[in-house]
Design an enzyme around this catalytic site. Sequence first.
Site, PDB file in Angstrom:
ATOM      1  CG  ASP A   9      77.367  16.459  19.027  1.00  0.00           C
ATOM      2  OD1 ASP A   9      77.834  15.556  18.306  1.00  0.00           O
ATOM      3  OD2 ASP A   9      76.155  16.581  19.260  1.00  0.00           O
ATOM      4  CG  ASP A  10      80.567  12.074  18.535  1.00  0.00           C
ATOM      5  OD1 ASP A  10      79.483  12.607  18.244  1.00  0.00           O
ATOM      6  OD2 ASP A  10      80.689  10.867  18.832  1.00  0.00           O
ATOM      7  CB  ILE A 329      75.024  64.492  54.163  1.00  0.00           C
ATOM      8  CG1 ILE A 329      74.624  63.018  54.119  1.00  0.00           C
ATOM      9  CG2 ILE A 329      73.833  65.346  54.594  1.00  0.00           C
ATOM     10  CD1 ILE A 329      74.192  62.463  55.460  1.00  0.00           C
ATOM     11  CG  ASN A 336      76.112  67.079  63.730  1.00  0.00           C
ATOM     12  OD1 ASN A 336      75.159  66.419  64.083  1.00  0.00           O
ATOM     13  ND2 ASN A 336      77.120  66.577  63.038  1.00  0.00           N
ATOM     14  CG  ASP A 345      73.469  60.291  65.782  1.00  0.00           C
ATOM     15  OD1 ASP A 345      74.488  60.593  65.118  1.00  0.00           O
ATOM     16  OD2 ASP A 345      73.507  60.011  66.997  1.00  0.00           O
ATOM     17  CD  GLU A 371      80.192  64.966  56.723  1.00  0.00           C
ATOM     18  OE1 GLU A 371      80.660  66.070  56.430  1.00  0.00           O
ATOM     19  OE2 GLU A 371      80.526  64.338  57.747  1.00  0.00           O
TER      20      GLU A 371
END
Length: 465
Positions: A9-10, A329, A336, A345, A371
Site C-alpha cells: 500500500d502506498d 514388531i 513365523n 504376513d 518387520e
Amino acid sequence: MPRTILIVDDLATNRIVIKVMLDRAHYNVAQAANAATALDRIADARPDLVLLDMRLSDIDGIAFCKKLKSSPDTADLPVIAISASPDPGARLRALEAGADEVLTKPLNEASLLARVRSLLRARATLEDLTLRRDTHRALGFAEPTARFHGPARIALIAPPRVTRTWRDGLRRVSSDRLIPMRQSEALQLDKGGAAPDLFVIGTDPGCEASGLRLVSELRTRPETRHAALILAAPETAQDSAAMALDLGANDLVTMPVDARELALRIRNQMARLRLERTLRDTLKDGLRLAVTDALTGLHNRHYALPYLARIAARAAKTGEDFAVISIDIDRFKQVNDRHGHAAGDAVLTTVACRLKQAMREIDLVARVGGEEFLLALPQTDRHGAETIAERLRQAVAGHPVALPCGTGEIAVTISIGVAIGRGGGLPDGPTQVDLVRALMQAADRALYAAKAAGRNAVHFSRCAA
C-alpha cells in the site's frame, strides 16, 4: 513458526492500521509502498500471502495482481485485494485478475483475519501435496497425463426462489452443470456416487446458522470433504461469514448474489480444486508400483528417504519441527516360527493397516524392512510426536490379530523410537539427506532402547538434529 503477510500500500497510515491487526494475530508482517518494492520483498521474505491495495503509485493494482498470477514463482501466492471503492465492477476486475478475495475499506478485522486463515490453510494443503509431487519427480517418474476437464457439477443449496435466481443468472455466464439441491439431499449423498464438485450455500436472512452447520457437516464427510464450498451471506452477517471460513468454507459471496461474480468465484475455486486433484492423482497413480510394498501397500524405503529430505528442507524454511519414528514388531520371528509365514504376513498387513489409520493424511508410513516401519510426521513437535506415538502403540496392542483360516488370534505389540528434527535452518555442513540419515539412526537407537526397556514401549532420542 508464524506465517508472513506482505502489505502492499502506498499510504503508510493504511499499512500501519493493517499491521496492527496482523500483529495482534501474531503474524510476521512485511511492508512495501509500491509494486517494485513488493517484488523485492517477495523475493527476500517469501511471504505466504499478499494484501494488495488496488491503487499503487507505480502500477495499477489490477495489473500487478495479473503480474503475480502469471509468474510461475508467484502464481500460487494468495492475494487479497483491498479497494476503497464498493463498485461491483472493481470487484469483478480484481477477481478476473486472479485475486482470491476483494475487501472494501474500512476493513473489518474479524473478516480480514478469517479470510487470511482460510487462504493460509488452502496454501498449506497445496504445499503438502506439492511436496509429494516433487518427491515423485525426484524419483524420476513421469508426470500423469493431462486430463480433460468437463463442466463442473455445482450444487445450489438455498430457498427455492433464491436457487432459481442463481441458476438463471449462472446459465447466462457459465457452462457448468447446475444442480438445485436441498440441505437434506446434500447430507445423504451416496459414498459411491458422483458428489458435486462445488456447493454454493445460501440461507434466508436471520437463518445463517443452518448454513454454518451445513458447511461443517460437508467438510467432515468423506464424500464431500474435498469439495469446494462457497457460502452466500448477507453483507450484515460478517460474524457468521467469518465463522464459515473457520468451519471450512473456501469462499464467500455477498447476497444478493451477482451472477458474474459468483461465476468468477466458482472458476477460481474449481481451478484450485482441479490442481489439488491432479496432485493427489500423482501420488496415487504415479508412485504405486515402484515405491510401494507389495504386501502391505505402504510406501517403501526408496520413497521414504527423498520424502524425508523434502520435509527437512521445508522445516529449514518454515522453522517447524518434524518427527521421525522407527517401529519394530516385537518378537516377530517367533510368530513365523510358531505359526508359519502366512500368519506373519497377516500380522504385517494388520499392523500396517492400524498404523495407517492412526496417522494424518500428510504423514508418511513406510515399510523399510521385514518387520520394520518408518514414519515421517511434518509440522510435529515433541509433544505432538509423543501423543501420536502412544496412539500407535495402543492401536496395535489394543486388539489381537486374527490368524489365517480362522485358526485363532495372536497378541501383537510394537516398540517405538522417536527423533525430532528441528526447524529453522540446517547446521553448517550436512545436507538434508545427511540430516535425515542422522535422524533415522537416532530413531533406531531410541527403538533399541525401547526394546531393552521391555518392548511395547515408546522411547525418545536424547538428541535432535
